[in-house]
Design an enzyme around this catalytic site. Sequence first.
Site, PDB file in Angstrom:
ATOM      1  N   ASN A   9       0.862  -1.176   0.000  1.00 43.42           N
ATOM      2  CA  ASN A   9       0.000   0.000   0.000  1.00 43.42           C
ATOM      3  C   ASN A   9       0.905   1.234   0.000  1.00 43.42           C
ATOM      4  O   ASN A   9       1.494   1.569   1.018  1.00 43.42           O
ATOM      5  CB  ASN A   9      -0.886  -0.048   1.261  1.00 43.42           C
ATOM      6  CG  ASN A   9      -1.706   1.207   1.440  1.00 43.42           C
ATOM      7  OD1 ASN A   9      -1.796   2.045   0.542  1.00 43.42           O
ATOM      8  ND2 ASN A   9      -2.320   1.342   2.616  1.00 43.42           N
ATOM      9  N   LYS A  11       0.148   4.270  -0.269  1.00 38.60           N
ATOM     10  CA  LYS A  11      -0.475   5.461   0.337  1.00 38.60           C
ATOM     11  C   LYS A  11      -0.211   6.692  -0.551  1.00 38.60           C
ATOM     12  O   LYS A  11      -0.117   6.552  -1.773  1.00 38.60           O
ATOM     13  CB  LYS A  11       0.015   5.655   1.774  1.00 38.60           C
ATOM     14  CG  LYS A  11      -0.174   4.381   2.604  1.00 38.60           C
ATOM     15  CD  LYS A  11       0.013   4.570   4.078  1.00 38.60           C
ATOM     16  CE  LYS A  11      -0.182   3.231   4.775  1.00 38.60           C
ATOM     17  NZ  LYS A  11      -0.062   3.331   6.224  1.00 38.60           N
ATOM     18  N   HIS A  98      -9.423   1.112   5.052  1.00 36.17           N
ATOM     19  CA  HIS A  98      -8.148   1.331   5.749  1.00 36.17           C
ATOM     20  C   HIS A  98      -8.386   2.293   6.920  1.00 36.17           C
ATOM     21  O   HIS A  98      -9.194   3.225   6.806  1.00 36.17           O
ATOM     22  CB  HIS A  98      -7.107   1.900   4.779  1.00 36.17           C
ATOM     23  CG  HIS A  98      -5.726   1.878   5.355  1.00 36.17           C
ATOM     24  ND1 HIS A  98      -5.303   2.823   6.266  1.00 36.17           N
ATOM     25  CD2 HIS A  98      -4.703   1.020   5.191  1.00 36.17           C
ATOM     26  CE1 HIS A  98      -4.061   2.532   6.625  1.00 36.17           C
ATOM     27  NE2 HIS A  98      -3.674   1.449   5.995  1.00 36.17           N
ATOM     28  N   GLU A 100      -6.816   4.728   7.968  1.00 37.15           N
ATOM     29  CA  GLU A 100      -6.605   6.145   7.647  1.00 37.15           C
ATOM     30  C   GLU A 100      -7.839   6.731   6.962  1.00 37.15           C
ATOM     31  O   GLU A 100      -8.163   7.901   7.138  1.00 37.15           O
ATOM     32  CB  GLU A 100      -5.345   6.290   6.775  1.00 37.15           C
ATOM     33  CG  GLU A 100      -4.088   6.052   7.610  1.00 37.15           C
ATOM     34  CD  GLU A 100      -2.910   5.451   6.866  1.00 37.15           C
ATOM     35  OE1 GLU A 100      -2.884   5.485   5.625  1.00 37.15           O
ATOM     36  OE2 GLU A 100      -2.001   4.920   7.549  1.00 37.15           O
ATOM     37  N   GLU A 170      -5.138  -4.909  10.696  1.00 44.09           N
ATOM     38  CA  GLU A 170      -4.094  -3.906  10.917  1.00 44.09           C
ATOM     39  C   GLU A 170      -4.357  -3.162  12.224  1.00 44.09           C
ATOM     40  O   GLU A 170      -5.132  -2.193  12.239  1.00 44.09           O
ATOM     41  CB  GLU A 170      -4.085  -2.897   9.769  1.00 44.09           C
ATOM     42  CG  GLU A 170      -3.853  -3.521   8.407  1.00 44.09           C
ATOM     43  CD  GLU A 170      -3.321  -2.504   7.411  1.00 44.09           C
ATOM     44  OE1 GLU A 170      -2.209  -2.713   6.914  1.00 44.09           O
ATOM     45  OE2 GLU A 170      -3.993  -1.494   7.167  1.00 44.09           O
ATOM     46  N   GLY A 176       2.705   2.181  10.820  1.00 47.03           N
ATOM     47  CA  GLY A 176       3.673   3.263  10.660  1.00 47.03           C
ATOM     48  C   GLY A 176       4.399   3.630  11.946  1.00 47.03           C
ATOM     49  O   GLY A 176       5.070   4.654  12.011  1.00 47.03           O
ATOM     50  N   SER A 216       3.644  -2.178  10.403  1.00 45.96           N
ATOM     51  CA  SER A 216       5.095  -2.259  10.597  1.00 45.96           C
ATOM     52  C   SER A 216       5.675  -3.628  10.268  1.00 45.96           C
ATOM     53  O   SER A 216       6.607  -4.098  10.918  1.00 45.96           O
ATOM     54  CB  SER A 216       5.475  -1.831  12.017  1.00 45.96           C
ATOM     55  OG  SER A 216       5.069  -0.498  12.241  1.00 45.96           O
TER      56      SER A 216
HETATM   57  P1  PGA Z   1       2.959   0.208   7.697  1.00 47.57           P
HETATM   58  O1  PGA Z   1       1.472   0.422   7.089  1.00 47.57           O
HETATM   59  O2  PGA Z   1       3.479  -1.073   7.108  1.00 47.57           O
HETATM   60  O3  PGA Z   1       3.732   1.404   7.248  1.00 47.57           O
HETATM   61  O4  PGA Z   1       2.806   0.118   9.174  1.00 47.57           O
HETATM   62  C1  PGA Z   1       0.606  -0.653   6.881  1.00 47.57           C
HETATM   63  C2  PGA Z   1      -0.690  -0.136   6.311  1.00 47.57           C
HETATM   64  O5  PGA Z   1      -1.176   0.912   6.749  1.00 47.57           O
HETATM   65  O6  PGA Z   1      -1.281  -0.763   5.408  1.00 47.57           O
END
Ligand code: PGA
Length: 253
Positions: A9, A11, A98, A100, A170, A176, A216
């Site tokens: 992803n 983003k 997601h 976000e 997640e 992140g 992560s």
């Molecule tokens: P990350 O994000 O691997 O940077 O923690 C995962 C995601 O939000 O899909």
Amino acid sequence: MRKRIVAGNWKMNKTYEEALSLVSEIDNMVKDEVNGDVTVIVAPPFPFLQSVGKLTQGNDLMHLAAQNVSEHDSGAYTGEVSASMLKSVGVQYVIIGHSERRMYHHEDAQALYKKLKATIAQGMTPIFCCGEPLEERDADRHFEYVGKQLHDSLSYLSNEEFDKVVIAYEPIWAIGTGRTASSQQAQEMHAYIREQLSRMFDAEAAFNCSILYGGSCNPGNAKELFAQPDVDGGLIGGASLKSRDFTDIIKSF
Ligand code: PGA
């Protein structure tokens, strides 16, 4: 059989040129180094979908995803992108719900249900995201929280529609942050998710559903996470922006 999947992803990262060079690198590394039964997915930002898709066309392992989709089919929805538009440029998977998007764009369970329906109606595969914030984990309410997310958006789907769905767990506190769920925390939540799915849909469909871990995930921890019986791959953010790291994660099965 359950598909093993690693999805990147991206983003809101990369310019057009950078996106094309990243995907070319990944495509080459996957061709040279990955010989297995794994579905690799890249989810670039909307404007790059078609060009990124063209670059991966000759590679059977590589697939294209969008990071979002409109719940509406067409019409006066400025700034939105419909499922049929995505389909028409070669998109095969769509990330839905997601954290976000839930947080910053206030996408609620009903809107996510409509996005699932729109995606499935176009013959694409939704990657439905769920996961709890830190307060819920600390209060020991994480199972209940994730169970409700699943129930509120998925339970109205038919068995046939559900057959198309991929789930990504997640935990928000791991996205992140560099703080990963332990393989044991991931496994117990994935097993719980599968059990909830088997209550909503038929048991075989729940058994065959791919459940990805995200948060992560990196080349150092992917192997242990992917070794868990109910972890069928990963949804990768930060580490998917580096071709070497992403490919090493793909090779962690
Ligand atoms: P990350 O994000 O691997 O940077 O923690 C995962 C995601 O939000 O899909």
